[in-house]
Design an enzyme around this catalytic site. Structure first.
Site, PDB file in Angstrom:
ATOM      1  N   LEU A   1      51.489  45.133  16.436  1.00 43.77           N
ATOM      2  CA  LEU A   1      52.265  46.294  16.862  1.00 43.77           C
ATOM      3  C   LEU A   1      51.456  47.547  16.566  1.00 43.77           C
ATOM      4  O   LEU A   1      50.960  47.735  15.454  1.00 43.77           O
ATOM      5  CB  LEU A   1      53.593  46.362  16.105  1.00 43.77           C
ATOM      6  CG  LEU A   1      54.400  47.664  16.239  1.00 43.77           C
ATOM      7  CD1 LEU A   1      54.878  47.875  17.672  1.00 43.77           C
ATOM      8  CD2 LEU A   1      55.585  47.680  15.267  1.00 43.77           C
TER       9      LEU A   1
ATOM     10  N   ILE B   1      52.081  51.438  16.453  1.00 42.85           N
ATOM     11  CA  ILE B   1      53.079  52.509  16.487  1.00 42.85           C
ATOM     12  C   ILE B   1      52.378  53.814  16.829  1.00 42.85           C
ATOM     13  O   ILE B   1      51.628  54.353  16.022  1.00 42.85           O
ATOM     14  CB  ILE B   1      53.812  52.624  15.138  1.00 42.85           C
ATOM     15  CG1 ILE B   1      54.482  51.296  14.765  1.00 42.85           C
ATOM     16  CG2 ILE B   1      54.846  53.739  15.196  1.00 42.85           C
ATOM     17  CD1 ILE B   1      55.172  51.319  13.409  1.00 42.85           C
ATOM     18  N   GLY B   2      52.632  54.318  18.012  1.00 40.70           N
ATOM     19  CA  GLY B   2      51.926  55.505  18.495  1.00 40.70           C
ATOM     20  C   GLY B   2      50.606  55.088  19.110  1.00 40.70           C
ATOM     21  O   GLY B   2      49.539  55.500  18.678  1.00 40.70           O
TER      22      GLY B   2
ATOM     23  N   ILE C   1      55.430  58.071  22.800  1.00 48.06           N
ATOM     24  CA  ILE C   1      56.420  59.046  23.260  1.00 48.06           C
ATOM     25  C   ILE C   1      55.874  59.823  24.446  1.00 48.06           C
ATOM     26  O   ILE C   1      56.457  60.825  24.849  1.00 48.06           O
ATOM     27  CB  ILE C   1      56.800  60.009  22.120  1.00 48.06           C
ATOM     28  CG1 ILE C   1      55.547  60.564  21.449  1.00 48.06           C
ATOM     29  CG2 ILE C   1      57.689  59.310  21.094  1.00 48.06           C
ATOM     30  CD1 ILE C   1      55.657  61.905  20.901  1.00 48.06           C
TER      31      ILE C   1
ATOM     32  N   GLU D   1      52.684  59.843  30.220  1.00 49.17           N
ATOM     33  CA  GLU D   1      51.338  59.755  30.765  1.00 49.17           C
ATOM     34  C   GLU D   1      50.562  58.624  30.096  1.00 49.17           C
ATOM     35  O   GLU D   1      49.837  57.874  30.751  1.00 49.17           O
ATOM     36  CB  GLU D   1      50.602  61.089  30.579  1.00 49.17           C
ATOM     37  CG  GLU D   1      51.123  62.223  31.432  1.00 49.17           C
ATOM     38  CD  GLU D   1      50.632  62.141  32.871  1.00 49.17           C
ATOM     39  OE1 GLU D   1      49.500  61.663  33.093  1.00 49.17           O
ATOM     40  OE2 GLU D   1      51.380  62.544  33.780  1.00 49.17           O
ATOM     41  N   GLN D   2      50.690  58.503  28.792  1.00 49.23           N
ATOM     42  CA  GLN D   2      49.981  57.445  28.070  1.00 49.23           C
ATOM     43  C   GLN D   2      50.492  56.064  28.472  1.00 49.23           C
ATOM     44  O   GLN D   2      49.698  55.141  28.696  1.00 49.23           O
ATOM     45  CB  GLN D   2      50.133  57.647  26.565  1.00 49.23           C
ATOM     46  CG  GLN D   2      49.375  58.854  26.032  1.00 49.23           C
ATOM     47  CD  GLN D   2      49.570  59.064  24.557  1.00 49.23           C
ATOM     48  OE1 GLN D   2      50.521  58.551  23.946  1.00 49.23           O
ATOM     49  NE2 GLN D   2      48.674  59.826  23.945  1.00 49.23           N
TER      50      GLN D   2
ATOM     51  N   CYS E   1      39.921  73.087  13.759  1.00 52.47           N
ATOM     52  CA  CYS E   1      40.155  71.823  13.057  1.00 52.47           C
ATOM     53  C   CYS E   1      38.855  71.241  12.503  1.00 52.47           C
ATOM     54  O   CYS E   1      38.841  70.688  11.395  1.00 52.47           O
ATOM     55  CB  CYS E   1      40.839  70.825  13.983  1.00 52.47           C
ATOM     56  SG  CYS E   1      42.561  71.260  14.366  1.00 52.47           S
TER      57      CYS E   1
END
Length: 381
Positions: free
Chosen positions: A172, A174-175, A198, A201-202, A353
Site C-alpha cells: 500500500l 499512502i499518497g 487526493i 490528475e495523478q 526550499c
C-alpha cells in the site's frame, strides 16, 4: 552545490536613503543593489517597507510582483537563514497561526482534497517538464547517483529493499503521487500494489501509465483505508497529515498491516514543532505542516515499533536544484499558460526550499516502523 543563475539584471542607480532592510541584510553579508550574485536588486523602493512589515510573506509576495531580483536566489535565502535574520520578526504577528493549528483541524477530511486541487492538479505535462522520467515528486537518494533519474531510481530501490519486498506481497502506498514507487515495485519486485491519492490528475496518470501492471489507485482520504497489506509506504505525504491527525495515520497503518508487517514513512521533518512558513502555506501547500520527530514518535507510541531512522536531508538540496534546472529549461513550454507571476512564484518556491535544506533547517527522514515484527527489521541504507 551549484547555485541558481539567471541573466544579470541591470539596475539603474537611484538616489535612496539607507533603510532598515540595509542594516538587517548586512548581518547576512547581503547588500541592497550590490554587485555580488546574492545581493538583492531593488526595483521598487516601497517593497522594503513591505518586507519589514510582513517578513516572509512580504519577501515572497514582493518577489512575485517583480519588486526585486537577485542573481543567485538560493544563495540569498541561504544567507538569510544562516544569519537567522528571522529573529528580527515580531513573533506575535504569527500567534494566531500557531494557535489555529491547535484549535482547528486544518487537515480534516473536508479539507483533505484542497492541496491536491491547488498544487498537484496543475497539470501532468507541467510536472513532466520538471521531475524525473518516473515523475517522482520527493527527495532523491544521491549517494551513488549522478543524475536526477539515477537518484530517484536509487531512492525507489532503497525503499523496496528496506521493506524487504517479495513476489506476491501486497504493498500500500499512502499518497502515491504519479505512481513511481508502486510502478517500480510492481515491475522490479513483482508485488501487487494499491495506491491512494487526493489528486485526480495523478490518479488518471497512474491508471494510464501502469494499466498493464497489478496496480489499483483510488481517489480517497487515507483515513478510509481498511484492508490488509504486507507492507505500507508513504513517501512525501505525511507533511499534509497535520498534528491533529498524526495518531489517526498511525492507527490506519496498524489496522492495515498484517502480522509482522512494516511501514516506511518518508517525510520532511523539523527538530521541534513549528509553524509552516506563511508564504509556502498560502501559495504552495495549503494546510501543510512539517512534523517534528517527537510528534512522530508520540503518534506511533503503543501502536508501532520504531526500527530505524535514516536522515539524508542534504540530498533534498540537490533534488530541488535539479528540479529548478528542469523547470527553467522547460518554462518556455508553459509560459503562455501560467504567466510571469506563476513563474516567479514557482522559482521562489524551489530555490527557497533548496536553501532551507542546505542550511539544515529541515531534514528528510525515512522511518521504519513495524507491527512488533519478530526479530526486528534489517537496517539498509
Amino acid at each position: 552545490m551549484a547555485s541558481e543563475q539567471q541573466d544579470t539584471i541591470e539596475v539603474p542607480a537611484i538616489g535612496r536613503s539607507r533603510h532598515l532592510v540595509d542594516e538587517i541584510l548586512a548581518e547576512a553579508d547581503i547588500q541592497v543593489n550590490g554587485d555580488r550574485p546574492w545581493d538583492i536588486q531593488v526595483h521598487r523602493e516601497e517593497a522594503l517597507d513591505e518586507i519589514v512589515a510582513r517578513h516572509s510573506m512580504g519577501l515572497g509576495e514582493t518577489y512575485m510582483r517583480g519588486d526585486w531580483d537577485v542573481q543567485a536566489l538560493d544563495q540569498f535565502v541561504y544567507k538569510i537563514l544562516e544569519a537567522d535574520l528571522g529573529r528580527h520578526a515580531k513573533t506575535w504577528r504569527y500567534a494566531w497561526r500557531y494557535l489555529r493549528s491547535f484549535l482547528i483541524n486544518l487537515q480534516s477530511r473536508r479539507r483533505a482534497f484542497e492541496v491536491g486541487e491547488h498544487h498537484y492538479d496543475l497539470g501532468n505535462e507541467f510536472y513532466t517538464g520538471m521531475l524525473d522520467n518516473r515523475l517522482t515528486y520527493s527527495c532523491g537518494y544521491w549517494k551513488d547517483a549522478q543524475t536526477l533519474d539515477e537518484a530517484q531510481e536509487a531512492k525507489l530501490d532503497l525503499i523496496c529493499r528496506k521493506l524487504q519486498l517479495e513476489p506476491g506481497m501486497r504493498l500500500l502506498d499512502i499518497g502515491c503521487g504519479w505512481g513511481s514507487l508502486i510502478g517500480y515495485a510492481a515491475q522490479k519486485y513483482q508485488v501487487e500494489c494499491v495506491g491512494v491519492t487526493i489528486s485526480r490528475e495523478q490518479r488518471a496518470y497512474v491508471s494510464e501509465r501502469y494499466a498493464n501492471l497489478p496496480i489499483t489507485v483510488s481517489l480517497q482520504d487515507y483515513r478510509m483505508l481498511d484492508e490488509p497489506f504486507d507492507r505500507i509506504a508513504s513517501v512525501g505525504m505525511f507533511e499534509h497529515v497535520g498534528r491533529k491527525n498524526h495518531r489517526a495515520f498511525m492507527e490506519v497503518a496498524k489496522r492495515c498491516l498484517k502480522k509482522d508487517g512494516t511501514l516506511l514513512l518518508h517525510t520532511i521533518g523539523k527538530a521541534r514543532p513549528a509553524n509552516t512558513d506563511p508564504w509556502i502555506e498560502k501559495y504552495i501547500f495549503p494546510n501543510g505542516e512539517i512534523p517534528a520527530a517527537t510528534q512522530i514518535t508520540k503518534a506511533a507510541q503503543d501502536l508501532l515499533t520504531l526500527e530505524d531512522l535514516h536522515n539524508f536531508g542534504p540530498d533534498y538540496d540537490k533534488t530541488l536544484m535539479a528540479w529548478h534546472k528542469n523547470f527553467e529549461e522547460n518554462w518556455p513550454r508553459f509560459a503562455d499558460r501560467y504567466g510571469r507571476r506563476f513563474y516567479r512564484m514557482w522559482r521562489y518556491y524551489l530555490l527557497f526550499c533548496a536553501a532551507t535544506f542546505r542550511v539544515r533547517r529541515v531534514q528528510l527522514w525515512q522511518w521504519m516502523l513495524s507491527k512488533n515484527r519478530v526479530g526486528g527489521v534489517e537496517r539498509i541504507c
